[in-house]
Design an enzyme around this catalytic site. Structure first.
Site, PDB file in Angstrom:
ATOM      1  N   LYS A 193       5.220  -1.574   5.342  1.00 59.11           N
ATOM      2  CA  LYS A 193       4.893  -2.205   4.062  1.00 59.11           C
ATOM      3  C   LYS A 193       5.693  -3.486   3.902  1.00 59.11           C
ATOM      4  O   LYS A 193       6.925  -3.471   3.773  1.00 59.11           O
ATOM      5  CB  LYS A 193       5.218  -1.236   2.925  1.00 59.11           C
ATOM      6  CG  LYS A 193       4.958  -1.759   1.544  1.00 59.11           C
ATOM      7  CD  LYS A 193       3.536  -2.196   1.287  1.00 59.11           C
ATOM      8  CE  LYS A 193       2.548  -1.056   1.386  1.00 59.11           C
ATOM      9  NZ  LYS A 193       1.146  -1.456   1.133  1.00 59.11           N
ATOM     10  N   HIS A 329      -5.939   4.975   3.919  1.00 56.82           N
ATOM     11  CA  HIS A 329      -4.897   4.442   3.053  1.00 56.82           C
ATOM     12  C   HIS A 329      -4.225   5.594   2.301  1.00 56.82           C
ATOM     13  O   HIS A 329      -4.776   6.683   2.206  1.00 56.82           O
ATOM     14  CB  HIS A 329      -5.598   3.484   2.080  1.00 56.82           C
ATOM     15  CG  HIS A 329      -4.925   3.261   0.793  1.00 56.82           C
ATOM     16  ND1 HIS A 329      -5.181   4.008  -0.332  1.00 56.82           N
ATOM     17  CD2 HIS A 329      -3.985   2.360   0.439  1.00 56.82           C
ATOM     18  CE1 HIS A 329      -4.440   3.567  -1.324  1.00 56.82           C
ATOM     19  NE2 HIS A 329      -3.707   2.570  -0.885  1.00 56.82           N
TER      20      HIS A 329
HETATM   21  O1  GKR Z   1       3.124   2.777  -2.501  1.00 59.67           O
HETATM   22  O2  GKR Z   1       3.779   0.800  -3.037  1.00 59.67           O
HETATM   23  C1  GKR Z   1       3.012   1.575  -2.486  1.00 59.67           C
HETATM   24  C2  GKR Z   1       1.881   0.991  -1.711  1.00 59.67           C
HETATM   25  O3  GKR Z   1       1.868  -0.392  -1.808  1.00 59.67           O
HETATM   26  C3  GKR Z   1       0.578   1.559  -2.157  1.00 59.67           C
HETATM   27  O4  GKR Z   1       0.430   1.530  -3.537  1.00 59.67           O
HETATM   28  C4  GKR Z   1      -0.587   0.867  -1.553  1.00 59.67           C
HETATM   29  O5  GKR Z   1      -1.749   1.389  -2.099  1.00 59.67           O
HETATM   30  O6  GKR Z   1      -0.164   2.076   0.467  1.00 59.67           O
HETATM   31  C5  GKR Z   1      -0.731   1.067  -0.154  1.00 59.67           C
HETATM   32  C6  GKR Z   1      -1.528   0.130   0.685  1.00 59.67           C
HETATM   33  O7  GKR Z   1      -1.911  -0.921   0.156  1.00 59.67           O
HETATM   34  O8  GKR Z   1      -1.803   0.390   1.809  1.00 59.67           O
HETATM   35 MG    MG Z   2      -2.775  -1.531   2.079  1.00 57.05          MG
END
Ligand code: GKR
Ligand code: MG
Length: 434
Positions: A193, A329
């Site tokens: 991420k 996802h």
């Molecule tokens: O958990 O902060 C998080 C992620 O950014 C999540 O909300 C996203 O939906 O996992 C994510 C993605 O964009 O792949």
């Molecule tokens: Mg994503």
């Protein structure tokens, strides 16, 4: 068989302070569990997004659920996932997943479908994956999902948790975090991420992850970059994120035309870095223009907001037909969601990459599955022959989750507010940031 009881449980689970371009995770992630009981004595369950709105949407359906036949129920609700045309502005670029009003009914439908499939599976003695077409794999591969992270283990006050992973705000910190996840879960892929620190630090992070862990790396800055920055990073990491090494670049920039431009320029420069998306492409209506413009080479599905497991299977078939990859996802979740994700992936032949999961960020103390956490072994979730989703609720743990929800002040996910509280009082989500 008839549904005789409907229970909607609002839960809070500890969540560590991890970062993304959306901001900072709050000390609790919110989840909802739907429980459908039948006159034949079986119970079907599903887990979905949390807070007040998803629970209220399920409560509103109660009159249509009570007395319904679970074999026919989703047929009567199908308008919740069908008939939405393309061309609307349905992007969830600025919204955290689970907060897009355009897929609200699809999210509600998905929870009902999952609980019905679990109920039917338990009634006929068959696993969900075998009900929805039959498994093509017994073990579903997931990826390590490292995040830049502040110190802290989530939870608040006397419920503050131990910090299992420690702070990780440097490339070395991320390598350490992934080593720990790999040692515990045996992951063989990394989904990193990004979109948090300057792109040059994130480039270095990917390089170190690839060099140290020697496994495929995927990078997701959630639209934090301009088209120019996306192209620059794509070129700099063309080997690490390239098709040949099993990588991809996910939602580097906002919008289907923006993604298409990044892809075109990278290809023209001779760099085959596939682009994946769960932000630019979030529903069937997005597919025609995304495919026509070659904006996305991998669609990241999520049964929670694509309208359930069977919609995901239809999506997979469309992607296969168009030569587009498919993976999955994730968002903060517990074991019921993990099992639903694993079952749909087990029954989906066209699955091109290991799926995402936030499961390593959740904790035993919050797990609501009877017997404790679902094992991830060798990076995979094993699908047994147990009926339904293969898991039951632990009602004591469920009650603790409800108490946590009642006590905590959070009622919807708000990563921006949390960022302003703990990192920078002036912080706003700005796209592109770099
Ligand atoms: O958990 O902060 C998080 C992620 O950014 C999540 O909300 C996203 O939906 O996992 C994510 C993605 O964009 O792949
Ligand atoms: Mg994503």
């Amino acid at each position: 068989m008839r549904i005789t009881e409907v229970h909607v449980h609002k839960l809070a689970i500890a969540d560590p302070p991890i970062r993304s371009s959306y901001g900072l995770h709050q000390p609790y992630a919110l989840r909802t569990v739907l429980e459908l009981k039948s006159d034949s004595g079986f119970t079907g369950i599903a887990e979905t997004y949390g807070g007040e709105a998803p629970a209220a949407a399920l409560e509103e359906l109660r009159p249509r659920l009570l007395g319904a036949d679970p074999f026919k129920l989703t047929g009567t609700l199908v308008d919740m996932v069908e008939g939405r045309g393309s061309g609307d502005d349905r992007s969830q670029t600025m919204l955290v997943p689970g907060e897009n009003p355009l897929d609200a009914t699809a999210r509600t439908f998905s929870a009902v479908e999952t609980a019905c499939l679990d109920l039917i599976g338990k009634a006929v003695g068959q696993p969900v994956c075998d009900l929805i077409g039959g498994r093509v794999r017994d073990a579903v591969p997931f990826s390590a999902y490292p995040f830049y992270k502040h110190a802290g283990g989530g939870g608040e006050g006397d419920d503050a948790r131990e910090d299992e992973y420690g702070e990780a705000l440097t490339p070395e910190g991320l390598v350490r975090q992934v080593r720990q996840m790999v040692a515990t879960y045996g992951f063989k892929d990394i989904k990193f991420k990004a979109g948090v620190l300057h792109p040059d630090i994130e480039i270095e992070t990917v390089r170190q992850l690839r060099a140290e862990l020697k496994m495929p790396v995927r990078m997701d800055p959630n639209c934090a970059w301009s088209i120019e920055t996306s192209i620059r990073v794509g070129k700099a990491l063309s080997v690490e994120l390239g098709r040949e090494t099993g990588g991809y670049l996910e939602d580097p920039t906002a919008s289907i035309p923006g993604m298409a431009k990044v892809r075109r320029e990278l290809m023209e420069a001779g760099f085959d870095v596939p682009l994946a998306s769960n932000v630019a492409v979030t529903c069937f209506g997005d597919l025609p223009s995304a495919f026509a413009q070659d904006a996305v080479q991998i669609v990241l599905c999520d049964h929670h907001y694509w309208g359930g497991m069977r919609q995901v299977q239809q999506l997979a078939k469309i992607c296969a037909t168009w030569g587009v990859g498919l993976s999955m996802h994730s968002n903060s979740h517990l074991g019921v969601s993990l099992m639903a994700m694993a079952h749909v992936a087990a029954a989906t032949p066209h699955l091109s990459y290991a799926c995402d999961t936030h499961y390593p960020w959740s904790q035993e103390k919050d797990e609501i599955v009877l017997g404790g956490r679902v094992p991830i072994v060798g990076g995979s979730v094993h699908i047994s022959d147990k009926p339904g989703l293969g898991v039951e609720l632990d009602y004591d743990q469920l009650a603790r989750g409800r108490e946590r929800y009642a006590k905590c002040p959070y009622r919807k996910r708000d990563d921006e507010a949390e960022m302003r509280k703990h990192v920078d009082p002036t912080w706003r989500r700005m796209l592109p940031r770099w």
